[in-house]
Design an enzyme around this catalytic site. Structure first.
Site, mmCIF file in Angstrom:
data_model
loop_
_atom_site.group_PDB
_atom_site.id
_atom_site.type_symbol
_atom_site.label_atom_id
_atom_site.label_comp_id
_atom_site.label_asym_id
_atom_site.label_seq_id
_atom_site.Cartn_x
_atom_site.Cartn_y
_atom_site.Cartn_z
ATOM 1 N N CYS A 2 0.845 -1.192 0.000
ATOM 2 C CA CYS A 2 0.000 0.000 0.000
ATOM 3 C C CYS A 2 0.884 1.247 0.000
ATOM 4 O O CYS A 2 2.056 1.201 0.321
ATOM 5 C CB CYS A 2 -0.877 0.009 1.242
ATOM 6 N N ARG A 27 3.822 1.291 -6.907
ATOM 7 C CA ARG A 27 3.797 0.206 -5.922
ATOM 8 C C ARG A 27 2.661 -0.772 -6.194
ATOM 9 O O ARG A 27 2.584 -1.825 -5.574
ATOM 10 C CB ARG A 27 3.663 0.785 -4.507
ATOM 11 N N TRP A 74 -3.223 -2.043 -1.626
ATOM 12 C CA TRP A 74 -2.911 -3.309 -2.306
ATOM 13 C C TRP A 74 -3.558 -4.367 -1.419
ATOM 14 O O TRP A 74 -3.063 -4.675 -0.327
ATOM 15 C CB TRP A 74 -1.402 -3.492 -2.396
ATOM 16 N N ASN A 100 -0.326 0.300 6.032
ATOM 17 C CA ASN A 100 0.338 -0.587 5.075
ATOM 18 C C ASN A 100 0.877 -1.745 5.896
ATOM 19 O O ASN A 100 1.585 -1.537 6.873
ATOM 20 C CB ASN A 100 1.480 0.148 4.365
ATOM 21 N N GLY A 101 0.517 -2.977 5.526
ATOM 22 C CA GLY A 101 1.017 -4.145 6.261
ATOM 23 C C GLY A 101 -0.114 -5.109 6.591
ATOM 24 O O GLY A 101 -1.170 -5.086 5.960
ATOM 25 N N GLU A 482 14.149 -23.386 -12.363
ATOM 26 C CA GLU A 482 13.874 -21.969 -12.086
ATOM 27 C C GLU A 482 15.115 -21.134 -12.367
ATOM 28 O O GLU A 482 15.036 -20.055 -12.953
ATOM 29 C CB GLU A 482 13.401 -21.798 -10.646
ATOM 30 N N LYS A 486 15.321 -18.000 -15.107
ATOM 31 C CA LYS A 486 15.766 -16.652 -14.703
ATOM 32 C C LYS A 486 16.883 -16.163 -15.621
ATOM 33 O O LYS A 486 16.842 -15.066 -16.152
ATOM 34 C CB LYS A 486 16.256 -16.658 -13.252
ATOM 35 N N GLU A 489 15.626 -15.598 -19.357
ATOM 36 C CA GLU A 489 14.646 -14.546 -19.697
ATOM 37 C C GLU A 489 15.195 -13.142 -19.499
ATOM 38 O O GLU A 489 14.658 -12.210 -20.092
ATOM 39 C CB GLU A 489 13.355 -14.725 -18.913
ATOM 40 N N HIS A 505 22.045 -39.888 -20.958
ATOM 41 C CA HIS A 505 21.146 -40.458 -21.980
ATOM 42 C C HIS A 505 21.052 -39.573 -23.214
ATOM 43 O O HIS A 505 20.082 -39.639 -23.962
ATOM 44 C CB HIS A 505 19.762 -40.699 -21.367
ATOM 45 N N LYS A 604 4.809 -8.908 -18.124
ATOM 46 C CA LYS A 604 4.744 -9.323 -16.714
ATOM 47 C C LYS A 604 3.593 -10.297 -16.504
ATOM 48 O O LYS A 604 3.719 -11.264 -15.778
ATOM 49 C CB LYS A 604 4.565 -8.114 -15.801
#
Ligand code: AGP
Length: 609
Positions: A2, A27, A74, A100-101, A482, A486, A489, A505, A604
């Site tokens: 937030c 944000r 948020w 915020n939190g 992963e 990263k 991309e 193999h 995104k």
């Protein structure tokens, strides 16, 4: 996260409140609001949607007053709506708060306040704070705020306003940022420097537990007990763009470093106070409910798919329920065997990925019961699923997903422990042991983030290779996937992850002298086998960078470099092992001059199939 702003001075408050919230839009948010004291009462105006909706709402009757607070929300508790938007007031409208939190004990506080006759208007945790202030107010605004702070648990930055004391704002913080901007006959409060940087560069950065009483010509800062605190003025020398990234060069690096807080925010409210169990208040599952499933599907895309692979391991190991993981864009075309004895779990940071949403809808059509794990409250996937577990990572701006991945892993782990508790497939002492390790993870992520120099060196030394391999077995293989994504991309290096035991193999034919191989060897259960695969690639003169647990003094004998991650239960080590891989990708992209936050061809949130 937030956004919070506050103003007290000799000019109209509303223009700064709107300007400040606009500067905090980066944000991420889903609603916005302001509160201004007009000389008689506090006017509150708030609206779901963008700031433009709020500006439209107040057009023609802009709140007039010299003191006010504002907020962009948020959502974490309660869907995006006008009522859930901040600021929140008490029953009388005399007290107003923005937050915020996450207030972890809000439900118990809310029950007590309702019993005392307080009437709540929203679904949020924040509104509890306004009613608590009303309950505790005995004529002294500052004293009442301090009493409130003794009773709330969680992470927060808060700004309070009172009709009874219209010349001051009171603000405080715990685990979430808050700054005070020092003007001439006026003072400003904000979650982040971008909101005030055009008004003043002289600031106080509040520390956890500090309470500030802000008037137009004074700022009085104390600790939580009221003992005065001496603060140095912090002169901000960032430009506005740098300020949005909190001083980091890119959002991706900022978000990598936000992972300790993101994981803590996601985890803490779900660990029982006695550390003996995981609490998923959003689920309330029973033994009968879980026994009604013969299979679980985990379906997702990209990084979320990689998190799903780890989730499969956790759930099968701890609950013995069969789990099948699939890429969302493939799932629908495999004639999946789905019925009402299937639990379909979808994982999505954005909650808007079309492939994942389509798979979710198809599984519902075939009779599955559904659960979403997502980072965005009120997203399409959150609304489509029967049940939702939120990761509380805050907005993820960079295209490359980092804090979403680690919070998805921690959520999958907690879900598996929660399910094992219901099915009684995990001994109580093992549960306590795992939760004790879980609690250490945020600090251990911070520790893993400190060891950045060797990674920068590797990125410079190997960053111009066009081919890189990531190998591992079991959970190490899942993390290798992963790591390869990263690197691919954001640096455009052709990185490939491969099951270490599968190399012989065929793919071993590609291992030639000098090719960099990142070998993950954190899983003791397959360590010797992984070591033999490492020897295979070393025998072909590959350059091997090993990722090992802290107590491993063996690996360095067989590889060119070793990056160690803090010791923890091998189930949880993937959350730490991915950190150096994120950093390696980031610094390789820097070495190659790539656009880290907005890599070519990528979005995104992929809202096309
Ligand atoms: C991850 O770094 C990528 N940006 C991408 O693979 C992403 O994870 C994928 O598109 C899924 O997005 P979601 O989690 O928002 O559904």
């Amino acid at each position: 996260m937030c956004g919070i702003v506050g103003y007290v001075g000799t000019n109209q408050a509303t223009p700064f409140l709107i300007e400040g919230l606009t500067k905090l839009e980066y944000r991420g948010y889903d609603s916005a609001g302001i509160a201004v004291f007009d000389g008689e009462k506090i006017i509150v105006e708030k609206s779901v949607g963008r700031l433009a909706s709020l500006k439209e709402k107040i057009a023609g009757h802009v709140p007039q007053g010299l003191i006010g607070i504002g907020h962009t929300r948020w959502a974490t508790h309660g869907r995006p709506s006008d009522l859930n938007a901040h600021p929140h007031t008490d029953c009388s409208g005399d007290f107003v708060v923005v937050h915020n939190g996450i207030i972890e004990n809000y439900l118990s506080l809310k029950e007590k306040l309702i019993k005392k006759g307080h009437v709540f208007k929203s679904e949020t945790d924040t509104e509890v704070i306004a009613h608590l202030l009303e309950e505790l107010y005995k004529g002294d605004f500052e004293a009442a705020v301090r009493e409130v702070l003794k009773r709330i648990d969680g992470s927060y930055s808060l700004v309070f306003m009172s009709r009874n004391d219209p010349d001051k704002l009171i603000c405080t913080k715990q685990d979430n940022p808050l700054v005070i901007g020092l003007g001439d006959g006026e003072n400003f409060i904000a979650s982040d420097i971008p909101a005030i940087i055009t008004r003043t560069r002289r600031t106080y950065i509040l520390n956890d537990g500090e309470v500030a009483v802000v008037k137009k010509d004074s700022v009085w800062i104390t600790d939580r007990e009221g003992i005065p605190v001496t603060k140095k003025i912090f002169e901000v020398n960032w430009n506005a763009e740098a300020a949005e990234k909190g001083g980091y060069e890119h959002f991706m690096l900022k978000e990598i470093h936000e992972q300790p807080k993101a994981v803590r925010n996601t985890m803490s409210p779900r660990i029982a106070k006695d550390g003996a169990s995981i609490v998923m208040s959003e689920l309330k599952w029973t033994r009968e409910y879980l026994d009604s499933f013969e299979k679980i599907f985990i379906v997702a895309c990209g990084t979320a798919y990689h998190a799903g692979l780890v989730g499969k391991y956790y759930i099968e190991k701890l609950t013995r329920i069969p789990v099948e993981v699939d890429i969302a864009s493939e799932f629908r075309y495999r004639s999946p065997i789905i019925n009402d004895r299937t639990l379909m779990m979808v994982v999505s940071q954005s909650g808007e990925t079309s492939d994942t949403l389509a798979a979710l809808k198809e599984s519902k059509r075939l009779g599955a019961r559904t659960l979403a794990i997502t980072n965005v409250v009120g997203s399409s996937i959150a609304r489509e699923a029967d049940q939702v577990i939120y990761t509380w990572a805050g907005p993820e701006i960079a295209v490359a997903s980092t804090k979403a991945y680690t919070t998805q892993l921690i959520t999958m782990f907690m879900l598996a422990v929660y399910m094992a508790g219901i099915k009684e497939t995990l001994a109580p002492e093992r549960t306590r042991e795992l939760i004790a390790c879980l609690r250490e993870i945020p600090a251990q992520i911070s520790e893993a983030l400190e060891d950045v120099e060797p990674i920068k060196t590797f990125a410079k030394e190997y960053g111009f290779n066009e081919d890189v391999f990531f190998i591992g077995r079991s959970l190490d293989y899942d993390v290798a996937m992963e790591g390869a994504l990263k690197l691919k991309e954001i640096s455009y290096i052709h990185a490939e992850s491969y099951a270490a035991g599968e190399l012989k193999h065929g793919t071993l034919a590609l291992i030639v002298e000098g090719i960099p191989v990142i070998a993950l060897a954190t899983q003791k259960s397959v360590y010797e086998k992984t070591l033999s695969n490492i020897k295979e690639v070393k025998a072909r003169d590959a350059i091997v960078i090993g990722i090992a647990a802290q107590d491993d003094n063996e690996l360095e004998k067989y590889v060119d470099h070793v990056i160690k991650v803090p010791q923890t239960d091998e189930l949880l080590i993937p959350i730490l092992a991915v950190i150096p891989l994120q950093l390696l990708a980031y610094y390789a992209a820097i070495t190659r001059g790539c656009d880290v936050d907005k890599p070519r061809n990528l979005a995104k949130s992929v809202t096309v199939e």
